[in-house]
Design a protein around this motif. Structure first.
Motif, PDB file in Angstrom:
ATOM      1  N   UNK A   1     149.562  -5.216  24.581  1.00 42.27           N
ATOM      2  CA  UNK A   1     149.784  -6.525  23.976  1.00 42.27           C
ATOM      3  C   UNK A   1     148.604  -6.846  23.080  1.00 42.27           C
ATOM      4  N   UNK A   2     148.711  -7.905  22.321  1.00 48.69           N
ATOM      5  CA  UNK A   2     147.601  -8.332  21.466  1.00 48.69           C
ATOM      6  C   UNK A   2     146.512  -8.992  22.300  1.00 48.69           C
ATOM      7  N   UNK A   3     145.278  -8.933  21.785  1.00 50.11           N
ATOM      8  CA  UNK A   3     144.182  -9.611  22.471  1.00 50.11           C
ATOM      9  C   UNK A   3     144.320 -11.114  22.312  1.00 50.11           C
ATOM     10  N   UNK A   4     144.054 -11.814  23.388  1.00 47.75           N
ATOM     11  CA  UNK A   4     144.031 -13.267  23.420  1.00 47.75           C
ATOM     12  C   UNK A   4     142.894 -13.647  24.355  1.00 47.75           C
ATOM     13  N   UNK A   5     141.927 -14.388  23.844  1.00 56.35           N
ATOM     14  CA  UNK A   5     140.743 -14.752  24.632  1.00 56.35           C
ATOM     15  C   UNK A   5     140.021 -13.495  25.140  1.00 56.35           C
ATOM     16  N   UNK A   6     139.960 -12.476  24.284  1.00 53.57           N
ATOM     17  CA  UNK A   6     139.258 -11.201  24.547  1.00 53.57           C
ATOM     18  C   UNK A   6     139.864 -10.385  25.681  1.00 53.57           C
ATOM     19  N   UNK A   7     141.139 -10.649  25.994  1.00 50.44           N
ATOM     20  CA  UNK A   7     141.854  -9.896  27.027  1.00 50.44           C
ATOM     21  C   UNK A   7     143.225  -9.506  26.484  1.00 50.44           C
ATOM     22  N   UNK A   8     143.623  -8.253  26.754  1.00 43.60           N
ATOM     23  CA  UNK A   8     144.956  -7.790  26.347  1.00 43.60           C
ATOM     24  C   UNK A   8     145.638  -7.154  27.549  1.00 43.60           C
ATOM     25  N   UNK A   9     146.964  -7.117  27.491  1.00 44.65           N
ATOM     26  CA  UNK A   9     147.725  -6.420  28.525  1.00 44.65           C
ATOM     27  C   UNK A   9     147.959  -4.986  28.068  1.00 44.65           C
ATOM     28  N   UNK A  10     148.101  -4.084  29.028  1.00 45.66           N
ATOM     29  CA  UNK A  10     148.422  -2.694  28.720  1.00 45.66           C
ATOM     30  C   UNK A  10     149.431  -2.184  29.728  1.00 45.66           C
ATOM     31  N   UNK A  11     150.245  -1.240  29.280  1.00 47.79           N
ATOM     32  CA  UNK A  11     151.287  -0.691  30.146  1.00 47.79           C
ATOM     33  C   UNK A  11     150.972   0.762  30.472  1.00 47.79           C
TER      34      UNK A  11
ATOM     35  N   UNK B   1     150.297 -13.666  27.404  1.00 43.47           N
ATOM     36  CA  UNK B   1     148.944 -13.771  26.865  1.00 43.47           C
ATOM     37  C   UNK B   1     148.169 -14.917  27.510  1.00 43.47           C
ATOM     38  N   UNK B   2     146.838 -14.807  27.459  1.00 44.22           N
ATOM     39  CA  UNK B   2     145.963 -15.835  27.992  1.00 44.22           C
ATOM     40  C   UNK B   2     145.915 -17.032  27.059  1.00 44.22           C
ATOM     41  N   UNK B   3     145.962 -18.211  27.661  1.00 41.10           N
ATOM     42  CA  UNK B   3     145.763 -19.470  26.956  1.00 41.10           C
ATOM     43  C   UNK B   3     144.958 -20.365  27.873  1.00 41.10           C
ATOM     44  N   UNK B   4     143.843 -20.884  27.360  1.00 41.24           N
ATOM     45  CA  UNK B   4     142.958 -21.741  28.157  1.00 41.24           C
ATOM     46  C   UNK B   4     142.525 -21.053  29.452  1.00 41.24           C
ATOM     47  N   UNK B   5     142.271 -19.741  29.366  1.00 41.39           N
ATOM     48  CA  UNK B   5     141.766 -18.997  30.515  1.00 41.39           C
ATOM     49  C   UNK B   5     142.789 -18.638  31.568  1.00 41.39           C
ATOM     50  N   UNK B   6     144.082 -18.845  31.271  1.00 43.65           N
ATOM     51  CA  UNK B   6     145.132 -18.578  32.263  1.00 43.65           C
ATOM     52  C   UNK B   6     146.247 -17.741  31.642  1.00 43.65           C
ATOM     53  N   UNK B   7     146.696 -16.723  32.389  1.00 41.25           N
ATOM     54  CA  UNK B   7     147.851 -15.915  31.989  1.00 41.25           C
ATOM     55  C   UNK B   7     148.924 -16.061  33.059  1.00 41.25           C
ATOM     56  N   UNK B   8     150.167 -15.822  32.661  1.00 42.73           N
ATOM     57  CA  UNK B   8     151.288 -15.834  33.593  1.00 42.73           C
ATOM     58  C   UNK B   8     151.742 -14.399  33.793  1.00 42.73           C
TER      59      UNK B   8
END
Length: 108
Positions: free
Chosen positions: A30-40, A65-72
């Motif tokens: 996935x794309x980086x959001x808040x310096x974190x990305x998902x990978x499969x 993706x992360x928003x305000x320090x939280x991901x689902x």
């Protein structure tokens, strides 16, 4: 920033100049959001930092993706969990539905 790129069927991340920062080693990212990305890897998703460090091993069916320090994150049984930027569960029990609202609020 870092951008997803594919080589020999695997995906990693390149810099704006096209230099590999995180070598291609994942099925999908996935794309980086808040310096974190998902990978499969396999059928599951994990989290990776912008320096290539694995934050959580792949164990989720999906990670938003992360928003305000939280991901689902979603499990195989479709339960939804909230993760912090360290990949730790914010709540110990899962939810049936989680909605992001304006101003960073979550409705569970």
């Amino acid at each position: 920033g870092l951008f997803p790129a594919k080589k020999n069927g695997k995906t990693g991340f390149v810099s704006e100049s096209g230099t590999w920062v995180i070598p291609p080693q994942y099925e999908e990212v996935g794309n980086f959001s808040e310096k974190i990305a998902s990978f499969k890897r396999g059928d599951s998703w994990g989290l990776i930092s912008a320096d290539g460090r694995i934050i959580t091993e792949p164990k989720w069916k999906e990670v938003k993706k992360f928003e305000n320090g939280i991901a689902i994150a979603k499990t195989e049984d479709a339960s939804l969990y909230l993760l912090n930027s360290s990949g730790e569960l914010i709540s110990s029990s899962g939810f049936e539905k989680i909605c992001r609202l304006k101003d960073g609020y979550l409705l569970v």
